[in-house]
Design an enzyme around this catalytic site. Structure first.
Site: not given
Ligand code: THU
Length: 143
Positions: A45-46, A56, A58, A93
């Site tokens: 995630n960035i 995210c 994914e 998500c």
């Molecule tokens: N996040 C993900 O990388 N993948 C998901 O499916 C759920 C949320 C990240 C986004 C954000 O950087 C952190 O988790 C908190 O929401």
């Protein structure tokens, strides 16, 4: 899926936690995406100071793969936790499930949630996104 491949994907997803850019949430997420041909793309995630541009893990993995010409996928592994500590499954998500729906068969695409290489569960995209809206809904024959 054989356990060896699952564990390789878990290791690669965990390896991404160190690269996640999370100055705002501190919640690190790593992903590894297996193509039909057996290649594995990774993602983290960035986050962004403006919040909504956050990507995210994914979607990072999917966009890396699609931008390299990949279109067929078998499975994704997702791990995540506050400060990168994996105490519970990090479920994709809704937006990421929708991106999966664009490129994957919901009946067969596997989503691996893990906290370590021995503790994991596998779900289909259909289980995680029942009655999803996808490319088939826009196909000429249903219009
Ligand atoms: N996040 C993900 O990388 N993948 C998901 O499916 C759920 C949320 C990240 C986004 C954000 O950087 C952190 O988790 C908190 O929401």
């Amino acid at each position: 899926m054989d356990k060896q491949t699952v564990q390789k994907m878990i290791d690669l997803a965990i390896g991404q936690l160190a690269f996640s850019y999370v100055p705002y949430s501190g919640f690190r997420v790593g992903a590894s995406l297996l193509t039909e041909s057996g290649k594995i793309y990774t993602g983290c995630n960035i986050e962004n100071a403006s919040y909504t541009p956050t990507n995210c893990a994914e979607r990072t993995a999917f966009f890396k793969a699609v931008s390299e010409g990949e279109r067929k996928f078998k499975a994704i592994c997702v791990v995540g936790g506050a400060d990168g500590v994996l105490t519970a499954y990090a479920q994709p998500c809704g937006v990421c499930r929708q991106v999966m729906m664009e490129f994957c068969d919901p009946d067969t695409f596997q989503i691996i949630l893990a906290t370590d290489r021995e503790q994991y569960e596998i779900f289909t995209l259909k289980e995680m996104l029942p009655m999803g809206f996808g490319p088939k809904n826009l196909a000429a024959e249903v219009r």
